[in-house]
Design a protein around this motif. Sequence first.
Motif, PDB file in Angstrom:
ATOM      1  N   LEU A 219      15.880  10.962 -12.915  1.00 10.76           N
ATOM      2  CA  LEU A 219      14.945  11.352 -13.971  1.00 10.76           C
ATOM      3  C   LEU A 219      13.491  11.199 -13.513  1.00 10.76           C
ATOM      4  CD1 LEU A 219      16.634   9.852 -17.157  1.00 10.76           C
ATOM      5  CD2 LEU A 219      16.164  12.272 -16.717  1.00 10.76           C
ATOM      6  N   VAL A 220      13.214  10.165 -12.739  1.00 13.71           N
ATOM      7  CA  VAL A 220      11.855   9.982 -12.220  1.00 13.71           C
ATOM      8  C   VAL A 220      11.446  11.181 -11.373  1.00 13.71           C
ATOM      9  CG1 VAL A 220      10.409   8.593 -10.689  1.00 13.71           C
ATOM     10  CG2 VAL A 220      11.964   7.460 -12.264  1.00 13.71           C
ATOM     11  N   VAL A 221      12.333  11.613 -10.501  1.00 16.23           N
ATOM     12  CA  VAL A 221      12.028  12.748  -9.615  1.00 16.23           C
ATOM     13  C   VAL A 221      11.821  14.017 -10.424  1.00 16.23           C
ATOM     14  CG1 VAL A 221      12.943  14.221  -7.785  1.00 16.23           C
ATOM     15  CG2 VAL A 221      13.213  11.741  -7.638  1.00 16.23           C
ATOM     16  N   VAL A 222      12.640  14.204 -11.462  1.00 15.93           N
ATOM     17  CA  VAL A 222      12.521  15.407 -12.291  1.00 15.93           C
ATOM     18  C   VAL A 222      11.228  15.395 -13.105  1.00 15.93           C
ATOM     19  CG1 VAL A 222      13.509  16.632 -14.267  1.00 15.93           C
ATOM     20  CG2 VAL A 222      14.994  15.831 -12.416  1.00 15.93           C
ATOM     21  N   LEU A 223      10.901  14.244 -13.688  1.00 18.31           N
ATOM     22  CA  LEU A 223       9.757  14.162 -14.593  1.00 18.31           C
ATOM     23  C   LEU A 223       8.436  13.979 -13.868  1.00 18.31           C
ATOM     24  CD1 LEU A 223      11.319  11.885 -17.362  1.00 18.31           C
ATOM     25  CD2 LEU A 223      10.985  14.365 -17.425  1.00 18.31           C
ATOM     26  N   TYR A 224       8.462  13.364 -12.680  1.00 23.10           N
ATOM     27  CA  TYR A 224       7.238  13.103 -11.923  1.00 23.10           C
ATOM     28  C   TYR A 224       7.370  13.653 -10.497  1.00 23.10           C
ATOM     29  CZ  TYR A 224       6.143   9.914 -15.734  1.00 23.10           C
ATOM     30  OH  TYR A 224       5.873   9.375 -16.970  1.00 23.10           O
ATOM     31  N   PRO A 225       7.496  14.981 -10.355  1.00 24.16           N
ATOM     32  CA  PRO A 225       7.786  15.554  -9.032  1.00 24.16           C
ATOM     33  C   PRO A 225       6.642  15.472  -8.034  1.00 24.16           C
ATOM     34  CG  PRO A 225       7.370  17.294 -10.624  1.00 24.16           C
ATOM     35  CD  PRO A 225       7.412  16.006 -11.403  1.00 24.16           C
ATOM     36  N   THR A 226       5.426  15.316  -8.504  1.00 24.37           N
ATOM     37  CA  THR A 226       4.288  15.362  -7.576  1.00 24.37           C
ATOM     38  C   THR A 226       3.433  14.117  -7.607  1.00 24.37           C
ATOM     39  OG1 THR A 226       2.880  16.427  -9.248  1.00 24.37           O
ATOM     40  CG2 THR A 226       4.152  17.869  -7.776  1.00 24.37           C
ATOM     41  N   LEU A 227       3.826  13.121  -8.404  1.00 19.07           N
ATOM     42  CA  LEU A 227       2.951  11.970  -8.581  1.00 19.07           C
ATOM     43  C   LEU A 227       3.261  10.847  -7.632  1.00 19.07           C
ATOM     44  CD1 LEU A 227       2.590  11.605 -12.451  1.00 19.07           C
ATOM     45  CD2 LEU A 227       0.886  12.386 -10.837  1.00 19.07           C
ATOM     46  N   GLY A 228       2.229  10.192  -7.191  1.00 18.64           N
ATOM     47  CA  GLY A 228       2.197   8.845  -6.661  1.00 18.64           C
ATOM     48  C   GLY A 228       3.167   8.448  -5.581  1.00 18.64           C
ATOM     49  N   SER A 229       3.230   7.160  -5.397  1.00 18.84           N
ATOM     50  CA  SER A 229       3.963   6.521  -4.334  1.00 18.84           C
ATOM     51  C   SER A 229       4.682   5.321  -4.903  1.00 18.84           C
ATOM     52  CB  SER A 229       2.964   6.089  -3.257  1.00 18.84           C
ATOM     53  OG  SER A 229       3.362   4.920  -2.621  1.00 18.84           O
ATOM     54  N   ALA A 230       5.709   4.898  -4.215  1.00 17.81           N
ATOM     55  CA  ALA A 230       6.460   3.728  -4.663  1.00 17.81           C
ATOM     56  C   ALA A 230       5.870   2.431  -4.138  1.00 17.81           C
ATOM     57  CB  ALA A 230       7.908   3.844  -4.191  1.00 17.81           C
ATOM     58  N   ALA A 231       4.689   2.493  -3.575  1.00 15.37           N
ATOM     59  CA  ALA A 231       4.151   1.340  -2.846  1.00 15.37           C
ATOM     60  C   ALA A 231       3.825   0.148  -3.730  1.00 15.37           C
ATOM     61  CB  ALA A 231       2.896   1.753  -2.088  1.00 15.37           C
ATOM     62  N   ASP A 232       3.600   0.344  -5.001  1.00 13.66           N
ATOM     63  CA  ASP A 232       3.174  -0.755  -5.863  1.00 13.66           C
ATOM     64  C   ASP A 232       4.263  -1.233  -6.818  1.00 13.66           C
ATOM     65  OD1 ASP A 232       0.645  -0.929  -4.786  1.00 13.66           O
ATOM     66  OD2 ASP A 232      -0.174   0.581  -6.129  1.00 13.66           O
ATOM     67  N   VAL A 233       5.522  -1.002  -6.486  1.00 17.52           N
ATOM     68  CA  VAL A 233       6.607  -1.434  -7.361  1.00 17.52           C
ATOM     69  C   VAL A 233       6.842  -2.929  -7.153  1.00 17.52           C
ATOM     70  CG1 VAL A 233       9.062  -1.148  -7.825  1.00 17.52           C
ATOM     71  CG2 VAL A 233       7.684   0.845  -7.201  1.00 17.52           C
ATOM     72  N   VAL A 234       6.929  -3.708  -8.231  1.00 12.59           N
ATOM     73  CA  VAL A 234       6.747  -3.378  -9.637  1.00 12.59           C
ATOM     74  C   VAL A 234       5.262  -3.435 -10.019  1.00 12.59           C
ATOM     75  CG1 VAL A 234       7.266  -4.217 -11.974  1.00 12.59           C
ATOM     76  CG2 VAL A 234       9.047  -4.187 -10.262  1.00 12.59           C
ATOM     77  N   VAL A 235       4.510  -4.284  -9.335  1.00 10.01           N
ATOM     78  CA  VAL A 235       3.075  -4.390  -9.594  1.00 10.01           C
ATOM     79  C   VAL A 235       2.328  -4.229  -8.281  1.00 10.01           C
ATOM     80  CG1 VAL A 235       3.381  -5.906 -11.582  1.00 10.01           C
ATOM     81  CG2 VAL A 235       3.058  -6.903  -9.327  1.00 10.01           C
ATOM     82  N   PRO A 236       1.033  -3.868  -8.352  1.00  5.84           N
ATOM     83  CA  PRO A 236       0.268  -3.702  -7.113  1.00  5.84           C
ATOM     84  C   PRO A 236       0.223  -4.987  -6.299  1.00  5.84           C
ATOM     85  CG  PRO A 236      -0.903  -2.768  -8.984  1.00  5.84           C
ATOM     86  CD  PRO A 236       0.251  -3.543  -9.542  1.00  5.84           C
ATOM     87  N   HIS A 237       0.386  -4.842  -5.010  1.00  6.97           N
ATOM     88  CA  HIS A 237       0.294  -5.999  -4.127  1.00  6.97           C
ATOM     89  C   HIS A 237      -1.168  -6.329  -3.877  1.00  6.97           C
ATOM     90  CE1 HIS A 237       4.536  -5.856  -2.303  1.00  6.97           C
ATOM     91  NE2 HIS A 237       4.519  -5.101  -3.379  1.00  6.97           N
ATOM     92  N   ALA A 238      -1.469  -7.604  -3.793  1.00  6.05           N
ATOM     93  CA  ALA A 238      -2.842  -8.031  -3.550  1.00  6.05           C
ATOM     94  C   ALA A 238      -3.248  -7.795  -2.110  1.00  6.05           C
ATOM     95  CB  ALA A 238      -2.994  -9.514  -3.894  1.00  6.05           C
ATOM     96  N   ASP A 239      -2.266  -7.648  -1.218  1.00  4.72           N
ATOM     97  CA  ASP A 239      -2.521  -7.583   0.209  1.00  4.72           C
ATOM     98  C   ASP A 239      -1.922  -6.309   0.771  1.00  4.72           C
ATOM     99  OD1 ASP A 239      -2.465 -10.342   2.562  1.00  4.72           O
ATOM    100  OD2 ASP A 239      -3.351  -8.358   2.711  1.00  4.72           O
ATOM    101  N   THR A 240      -2.727  -5.385   1.206  1.00  3.37           N
ATOM    102  CA  THR A 240      -2.207  -4.125   1.719  1.00  3.37           C
ATOM    103  C   THR A 240      -2.689  -3.807   3.118  1.00  3.37           C
ATOM    104  OG1 THR A 240      -4.037  -2.955   0.645  1.00  3.37           O
ATOM    105  CG2 THR A 240      -1.982  -3.109  -0.575  1.00  3.37           C
ATOM    106  N   ALA A 241      -3.142  -4.842   3.838  1.00  6.14           N
ATOM    107  CA  ALA A 241      -3.583  -4.641   5.212  1.00  6.14           C
ATOM    108  C   ALA A 241      -2.375  -4.437   6.115  1.00  6.14           C
ATOM    109  CB  ALA A 241      -4.370  -5.852   5.687  1.00  6.14           C
ATOM    110  N   GLU A 242      -2.622  -4.013   7.345  1.00  5.64           N
ATOM    111  CA  GLU A 242      -1.528  -3.761   8.270  1.00  5.64           C
ATOM    112  C   GLU A 242      -0.935  -5.064   8.759  1.00  5.64           C
ATOM    113  OE1 GLU A 242      -2.476  -1.217  11.463  1.00  5.64           O
ATOM    114  OE2 GLU A 242      -2.725   0.551  10.191  1.00  5.64           O
ATOM    115  N   SER A 243       0.398  -5.011   9.003  1.00  8.02           N
ATOM    116  CA  SER A 243       1.104  -6.196   9.489  1.00  8.02           C
ATOM    117  C   SER A 243       2.185  -5.759  10.449  1.00  8.02           C
ATOM    118  CB  SER A 243       1.737  -6.961   8.325  1.00  8.02           C
ATOM    119  OG  SER A 243       2.623  -7.935   8.802  1.00  8.02           O
ATOM    120  N   THR A 244       2.462  -6.563  11.432  1.00  8.91           N
ATOM    121  CA  THR A 244       3.551  -6.262  12.345  1.00  8.91           C
ATOM    122  C   THR A 244       4.892  -6.696  11.771  1.00  8.91           C
ATOM    123  OG1 THR A 244       3.237  -8.392  13.438  1.00  8.91           O
ATOM    124  CG2 THR A 244       2.088  -6.499  14.368  1.00  8.91           C
TER     125      THR A 244
END
Length: 250
Positions: A219-244
């Motif tokens: 349903l998510v794919v059908v209703l939101y075909p062009t929106l956003g990214s899954a990167a902040d599931v469930v809430v935005p991360h405080a740290d998004t810098a690169e890591s090995t």
Amino acid sequence: MSATPLWRRAVAEGTGTGLLVTVVVGSGIAAAKLSPDDVGLQLLENSFATALGLAVLILMFGPVSGAHFNPVVSAADWWLGQRDGSGLSLRELAAYVPAQIIGAIVGAVLANLMYSEAAVSWSTTDRSEPHLWIGETVATAGLILLIFSLVWSGRAAIAPAAVGAYIGAAYWFTSSTSFANPAVTIGRMFSDTFAGIAPSSVLGFVFFQVFGAILGAGLVVVLYPTLGSAADVVVPHADTAESTDSGVTS
């Protein structure tokens, strides 16, 4: 890429899931003791504590791991993230899910011990009826749709309140009282109390939770075909810098 090491995120997932089960089981035990003759009031007390507790735990652990606390949420994050290269990697998924399950078991044991129950008492509450499986399908599909619709439409900041409110409401509008979480379901079989589930009922619940998650993701794919990214599931991360430590944004 998340700069938070994977081991730290796994600890956050395990601890958060464990505390969630402690809230669910502990408030169920308290409700049964405080309102022994009124099952409706017991459910109200249990659902209210769970809704508030879940919102608080998401706020507490979300900046570290995303606060999934749920294997089907993590799996949906991995699968939906394939569209744009975001979400969990398989390596991260393989770390999150065991941590969630182990945390759930420990959380049930902790709740038992806090109320002077046996550390492990296998639940005898049978929940194997087909109408309960329908309830779990609906509850889990709705949870996945809620989480990813918030994230993909840029409203992840309200996820703690929204997810807590949804689970609190789903206690009442689903026949199964909305477990909607395989790890929590496994944990709850370790407590023969108000919130328990018999081991023989767990497989059916988990199967339909997975099925519901697939429906919700579809349903998510059908209703939101062009929106956003899954990167902040469930809430935005405080740290998004690169890591090995990790190969994706999480």
